[in-house]
Design a protein around this motif. Structure first.
Motif, short mmCIF file in Angstrom:
data_model
loop_
_atom_site.label_atom_id
_atom_site.label_comp_id
_atom_site.label_asym_id
_atom_site.label_seq_id
_atom_site.Cartn_x
_atom_site.Cartn_y
_atom_site.Cartn_z
N VAL A 1 0.63 -1.16 0.17
CA VAL A 1 -0.09 0.04 -0.30
C VAL A 1 0.73 1.78 -0.33
O VAL A 1 0.91 2.07 -0.46
N SER A 2 1.94 1.32 0.71
CA SER A 2 2.59 2.19 1.22
C SER A 2 3.32 2.26 -0.39
O SER A 2 3.77 3.95 -1.07
N ASP A 3 3.53 1.48 -0.79
CA ASP A 3 4.60 1.37 -2.42
C ASP A 3 3.75 1.97 -3.90
O ASP A 3 3.41 3.14 -4.61
N MET A 4 2.18 1.31 -3.16
CA MET A 4 1.51 1.98 -4.35
C MET A 4 0.76 3.40 -3.86
O MET A 4 0.44 4.39 -5.31
N THR A 5 0.70 4.17 -3.14
CA THR A 5 1.00 5.84 -3.00
C THR A 5 1.57 6.44 -3.50
O THR A 5 2.10 7.38 -3.88
N GLN A 6 3.34 5.75 -3.64
CA GLN A 6 4.70 6.31 -4.52
C GLN A 6 4.28 6.78 -5.75
O GLN A 6 5.20 6.64 -6.72
N PHE A 7 3.05 5.66 -6.69
CA PHE A 7 3.07 5.15 -7.81
C PHE A 7 2.90 6.22 -8.98
O PHE A 7 3.14 6.34 -9.56
N CYS A 8 2.14 6.98 -8.44
CA CYS A 8 0.96 7.65 -8.73
C CYS A 8 2.68 9.02 -9.36
O CYS A 8 2.69 9.81 -10.14
N LYS A 9 3.47 9.08 -8.21
CA LYS A 9 4.64 10.29 -8.55
C LYS A 9 5.46 9.35 -9.21
O LYS A 9 6.53 10.93 -10.23
N ARG A 10 5.38 8.79 -9.28
CA ARG A 10 7.10 7.56 -10.19
C ARG A 10 6.36 7.71 -12.06
O ARG A 10 6.89 7.99 -12.61
N GLN A 11 5.09 7.11 -12.06
CA GLN A 11 4.32 7.38 -13.09
C GLN A 11 3.07 7.54 -13.29
O GLN A 11 2.45 7.92 -13.74
N PRO A 12 3.38 9.50 -13.80
CA PRO A 12 2.36 10.71 -13.29
C PRO A 12 1.33 9.72 -14.99
O PRO A 12 -0.04 10.35 -14.83
N ALA A 13 1.73 9.58 -16.16
CA ALA A 13 1.04 8.76 -16.98
C ALA A 13 0.36 8.24 -17.05
O ALA A 13 -0.50 7.77 -17.39
N ALA A 14 1.40 6.63 -16.22
CA ALA A 14 -0.02 5.35 -16.21
C ALA A 14 -0.86 6.00 -15.72
O ALA A 14 -1.99 5.18 -15.07
#
Length: 141
Positions: free
Chosen positions: A45-58
């Motif tokens: 869950v912690s990693d998923m919250t950071q996903f949008c910061k790493r991959q904004p287009a996806a």
């Protein structure tokens, strides 16, 4: 949309936690404790919250896809709701339409015409019926 995600999560959790029968295949699976599973889920869950910061287009495309899927789910639910309501109204209308019972007139209904005798007539065959010779079923064994 969040409702669907929550339902999916909780249903998946319930299915995972259901007791299972011991089988030879289950002995081969890795044994994970509840604390390890909770720790891994927290990290995911912690990693998923950071996903949008790493991959904004996806993340943007995924959000649009989730919106479309949610809209389609709402449309489907609305159609099912309408179908159920239409059937309820149809059944309700049928109950309210009190039709006269089907009656051919060959048998008198209670309270109609002359009183019906409790004894049925015995000789109802005509002379033509009596003139025919009786034939039983053919023996074809």
């Amino acid at each position: 949309m969040r409702f669907l995600l929550r339902i999916t999560f909780w249903l998946g959790l319930v299915l995972v936690l259901l007791p299972r029968d011991k089988t030879p295949e289950s002995e081969k699976l890795p044994q994970i404790g509840a604390a390890d599973a909770v720790q891994a889920a927290t990290a995911a869950v912690s990693d998923m919250t950071q996903f949008c910061k790493r991959q904004p287009a996806a993340c943007e495309v995924g959000g649009q896809a989730a919106t479309i899927i949610g809209q389609r789910a709402q449309d489907g639910a609305r159609k099912i709701y309408q179908i159920i309501n239409d059937k309820k109204e149809h059944i309700s209308n049928e109950k309210n339409d009190k039709k006269a019972p089907d009656h051919t007139g060959s048998i008198a209904m209670a309270g109609e015409g002359d009183a019906v005798s409790s004894e049925a007539p015995h000789d109802t065959l005509s002379q033509d019926d009596l003139a025919l010779e009786w034939r039983g079923p053919s023996a074809s064994n």
